[in-house]
Motif scaffolding. Structure first.
Motif, PDB file in Angstrom:
ATOM      1  N   ALA A  30      42.252  51.917  50.762  1.00  0.00           N
ATOM      2  CA  ALA A  30      41.054  50.971  50.417  1.00  0.00           C
ATOM      3  C   ALA A  30      39.808  51.978  49.821  1.00  0.00           C
ATOM      4  O   ALA A  30      39.707  53.009  50.299  1.00  0.00           O
ATOM      5  N   HIS A  66      45.029  49.553  40.404  1.00  0.00           N
ATOM      6  CA  HIS A  66      44.584  48.322  40.173  1.00  0.00           C
ATOM      7  C   HIS A  66      45.738  47.144  40.141  1.00  0.00           C
ATOM      8  O   HIS A  66      46.566  47.215  39.161  1.00  0.00           O
ATOM      9  N   TYR A  67      45.968  46.357  41.101  1.00  0.00           N
ATOM     10  CA  TYR A  67      46.809  45.417  41.073  1.00  0.00           C
ATOM     11  C   TYR A  67      46.346  43.755  40.802  1.00  0.00           C
ATOM     12  O   TYR A  67      45.405  43.556  41.304  1.00  0.00           O
ATOM     13  N   ARG A  68      46.866  43.549  39.651  1.00  0.00           N
ATOM     14  CA  ARG A  68      46.131  42.157  39.179  1.00  0.00           C
ATOM     15  C   ARG A  68      47.060  41.295  39.087  1.00  0.00           C
ATOM     16  O   ARG A  68      48.339  41.226  38.519  1.00  0.00           O
ATOM     17  N   THR A  72      43.143  37.799  40.384  1.00  0.00           N
ATOM     18  CA  THR A  72      42.675  38.409  41.622  1.00  0.00           C
ATOM     19  C   THR A  72      42.973  39.966  41.276  1.00  0.00           C
ATOM     20  O   THR A  72      44.209  40.169  40.903  1.00  0.00           O
ATOM     21  N   THR A  74      43.229  43.828  42.986  1.00  0.00           N
ATOM     22  CA  THR A  74      43.189  44.593  44.392  1.00  0.00           C
ATOM     23  C   THR A  74      43.022  45.980  43.823  1.00  0.00           C
ATOM     24  O   THR A  74      44.017  46.366  43.069  1.00  0.00           O
ATOM     25  N   VAL A  75      42.274  46.847  44.301  1.00  0.00           N
ATOM     26  CA  VAL A  75      42.027  48.206  43.985  1.00  0.00           C
ATOM     27  C   VAL A  75      42.147  48.945  45.249  1.00  0.00           C
ATOM     28  O   VAL A  75      41.824  48.991  46.400  1.00  0.00           O
ATOM     29  N   TRP A  76      43.206  50.065  44.907  1.00  0.00           N
ATOM     30  CA  TRP A  76      43.697  51.099  46.077  1.00  0.00           C
ATOM     31  C   TRP A  76      43.345  52.463  45.519  1.00  0.00           C
ATOM     32  O   TRP A  76      43.333  52.764  44.114  1.00  0.00           O
TER      33      TRP A  76
END
Length: 99
Positions: A30, A66-68, A72, A74-76
């Protein structure tokens, strides 16, 4: 004769190679607010569900993922690395040898 408008086509970004069998697993974590400014040096194409960014700050390089899905995001982040190591990781991700 080409106009300046036609020469400036939109840049979509790089498309990744398919993940190779046995590819390296990146230790995604994260993101933490470590610095005020981060420069995105390169990015992959926005047309994909997962977009990667090569980021640089304070003499270090890392990759953001970035997973879209369904509105939504989600950033890792990868580990922060010295430039040579970070560029090697970026190259491995682009070529499908790391995910």
């Amino acid at each position: 004769m080409a106009t300046s408008q036609s020469l400036l086509a939109p840049y979509h970004g790089i498309h990744l190679a398919a993940a190779q069998a046995g590819c390296e697993q990146v230790a995604w974590q994260a993101p933490l607010p470590r610095v005020d400014r981060v420069r995105v040096r390169e990015h992959t194409c926005e047309c994909r569900t997962v977009v990667y960014e090569l980021c640089a700050t304070s003499g270090l390089v890392f990759v953001r993922r970035h997973y879209r899905k369904s509105g939504t995001i989600t950033v890792w982040e990868s580990p922060w690395l010295r430039t040579a190591e970070g560029m090697s990781l970026w190259d491995a991700i682009l070529r499908g040898f790391a995910r």
